[in-house]
Design a protein around this motif. Structure first.
Motif, PDB file in Angstrom:
ATOM      1  N   PHE A  53       0.875  -1.168   0.000  1.00  0.00           N
ATOM      2  CA  PHE A  53       0.000   0.000   0.000  1.00  0.00           C
ATOM      3  C   PHE A  53       0.911   1.216   0.000  1.00  0.00           C
ATOM      4  CE2 PHE A  53      -2.841  -3.169   1.890  1.00  0.00           C
ATOM      5  CZ  PHE A  53      -3.983  -2.966   1.122  1.00  0.00           C
ATOM      6  N   TRP A  56      -0.413   5.603   3.227  1.00  0.00           N
ATOM      7  CA  TRP A  56      -0.852   5.321   4.598  1.00  0.00           C
ATOM      8  C   TRP A  56      -0.068   6.211   5.539  1.00  0.00           C
ATOM      9  CZ3 TRP A  56       2.292   2.706   8.305  1.00  0.00           C
ATOM     10  CH2 TRP A  56       3.506   2.208   7.802  1.00  0.00           C
ATOM     11  N   LYS A  77      -5.081   4.047   2.936  1.00  0.00           N
ATOM     12  CA  LYS A  77      -5.967   4.299   1.797  1.00  0.00           C
ATOM     13  C   LYS A  77      -5.900   3.057   0.904  1.00  0.00           C
ATOM     14  CE  LYS A  77      -6.894   8.412   3.186  1.00  0.00           C
ATOM     15  NZ  LYS A  77      -8.115   8.594   3.950  1.00  0.00           N
ATOM     16  N   THR A  78      -6.995   2.293   0.875  1.00  0.00           N
ATOM     17  CA  THR A  78      -6.967   0.987   0.200  1.00  0.00           C
ATOM     18  C   THR A  78      -6.765   1.101  -1.310  1.00  0.00           C
ATOM     19  OG1 THR A  78      -9.384   0.965   0.109  1.00  0.00           O
ATOM     20  CG2 THR A  78      -8.342  -0.163   1.971  1.00  0.00           C
ATOM     21  N   LEU A  81      -3.258   0.405  -3.242  1.00  0.00           N
ATOM     22  CA  LEU A  81      -2.610  -0.903  -3.393  1.00  0.00           C
ATOM     23  C   LEU A  81      -1.836  -0.940  -4.706  1.00  0.00           C
ATOM     24  CD1 LEU A  81      -4.020  -3.241  -5.507  1.00  0.00           C
ATOM     25  CD2 LEU A  81      -5.932  -2.622  -4.063  1.00  0.00           C
ATOM     26  N   ALA A  93      -8.789  -4.022  -6.615  1.00  0.00           N
ATOM     27  CA  ALA A  93      -9.499  -2.867  -6.069  1.00  0.00           C
ATOM     28  C   ALA A  93     -11.002  -2.931  -6.330  1.00  0.00           C
ATOM     29  CB  ALA A  93      -8.927  -1.580  -6.659  1.00  0.00           C
ATOM     30  N   LEU A  98     -11.471  -5.985  -2.838  1.00  0.00           N
ATOM     31  CA  LEU A  98     -11.426  -4.953  -1.797  1.00  0.00           C
ATOM     32  C   LEU A  98     -12.537  -3.910  -1.882  1.00  0.00           C
ATOM     33  CD1 LEU A  98      -7.615  -4.208  -1.351  1.00  0.00           C
ATOM     34  CD2 LEU A  98      -9.036  -5.979  -0.306  1.00  0.00           C
ATOM     35  N   VAL A 100     -12.665  -0.844  -3.162  1.00  0.00           N
ATOM     36  CA  VAL A 100     -12.088   0.371  -2.570  1.00  0.00           C
ATOM     37  C   VAL A 100     -12.966   1.604  -2.752  1.00  0.00           C
ATOM     38  CG1 VAL A 100      -9.745  -0.528  -2.782  1.00  0.00           C
ATOM     39  CG2 VAL A 100     -10.659   0.975  -4.573  1.00  0.00           C
ATOM     40  N   ASP A 105     -10.930   3.209   3.271  1.00  0.00           N
ATOM     41  CA  ASP A 105      -9.950   3.278   4.350  1.00  0.00           C
ATOM     42  C   ASP A 105      -9.905   1.973   5.131  1.00  0.00           C
ATOM     43  OD1 ASP A 105      -9.129   6.220   4.395  1.00  0.00           O
ATOM     44  OD2 ASP A 105     -11.308   6.355   4.428  1.00  0.00           O
ATOM     45  N   ALA A 106      -8.726   1.635   5.573  1.00  0.00           N
ATOM     46  CA  ALA A 106      -8.526   0.559   6.554  1.00  0.00           C
ATOM     47  C   ALA A 106      -7.813   1.196   7.731  1.00  0.00           C
ATOM     48  CB  ALA A 106      -7.700  -0.578   5.967  1.00  0.00           C
ATOM     49  N   PHE A 129     -11.323  -3.279   8.181  1.00  0.00           N
ATOM     50  CA  PHE A 129     -10.907  -3.566   6.810  1.00  0.00           C
ATOM     51  C   PHE A 129     -12.114  -4.109   6.059  1.00  0.00           C
ATOM     52  CE2 PHE A 129      -8.532  -6.752   4.009  1.00  0.00           C
ATOM     53  CZ  PHE A 129      -8.137  -5.811   3.069  1.00  0.00           C
ATOM     54  N   HIS A 130     -12.391  -3.558   4.891  1.00  0.00           N
ATOM     55  CA  HIS A 130     -13.514  -4.009   4.071  1.00  0.00           C
ATOM     56  C   HIS A 130     -14.837  -3.891   4.842  1.00  0.00           C
ATOM     57  CE1 HIS A 130     -15.561  -6.955   1.244  1.00  0.00           C
ATOM     58  NE2 HIS A 130     -14.976  -6.091   0.419  1.00  0.00           N
TER      59      HIS A 130
END
Length: 192
Positions: A53, A56, A77-78, A81, A93, A98, A100, A105-106, A129-130
């Motif tokens: 990632f 972040w 910030k997913t 990736l 993504a 994911l 996104v 956000d994770a 996450f997710h």
């Protein structure tokens, strides 16, 4: 008499706190590119896809005398990736994995640090996450701390964990391990 009482209280408080070492606050060195969140997932059971990632940020507090009092907070910030393949990154993504656009956000916020050795600890916290929040434990290693060439002070760590992706509502195709391995390397700059 009242002035003497306040003076004695102030002096007592000063002496009490002078003997205590406080945890220092650090900002993760994103700008200097001394921090990484790398991931690895199985590709159909034949190989592994490696990625990272790129966007972040986070902070941590650290006191080597009391590692159990340490804390860390990280935001990812997913959509950042990257796996060195643009089409694959778009697929990861997408809503297939994911998603996104919906889960941009994770976040990881520590809840406990349990020393396991001279320079190791289990760092447990809540990972969102997710769209799912679950407790996760990282195996962390303290790399060292000290002054840098620019007049600052730094501390660095590595941490690893394996996520069961089904716990976060993500299913990989095929009959392969449904896990993602995370390998985090971070260096923080002490805040003054």
């Amino acid at each position: 008499m009242l002035k003497k009482t306040f003076a004695a209280l102030a002096l007592g408080t000063a002496l009490f706190t002078a003997g205590q070492v406080m945890a220092a606050d650090y900002k993760i060195d994103k700008e200097g590119q001394h921090a990484f969140i790398d991931w690895k997932v199985s590709h159909l059971g034949y190989s592994f896809i490696h990625g990272t990632f790129k966007d972040w940020d986070g902070t941590f507090s650290w006191d080597s005398a009391k590692p159990q009092d340490s804390k860390i907070s990280v935001d990812v910030k997913t959509a950042s990736l990257w796996s060195n393949h643009a089409e694959r990154d778009k697929h990861i993504a997408s809503k297939d994995f994911l998603d996104v656009s919906k889960f941009a956000d994770a976040k990881f916020v520590s809840t406990a640090v349990k020393p396991t050795g001279d320079k190791t600890a289990d760092v447990t916290g809540d990972l969102t996450f997710h769209g799912v929040t679950k407790p996760v434990t990282f195996k962390a290693t303290f790399n060292g701390e000290g002054k840098d060439p620019w007049g600052g002070e730094r501390a660095g760590f590595n941490a690893t964990t394996t996520l069961d992706l089904k716990d976060f509502g993500i299913k990989l195709p095929g009959d392969v391990a449904q896990t993602a391995q995370l390998d985090i390397s971070l260096e923080g700059v002490k805040q003054k």
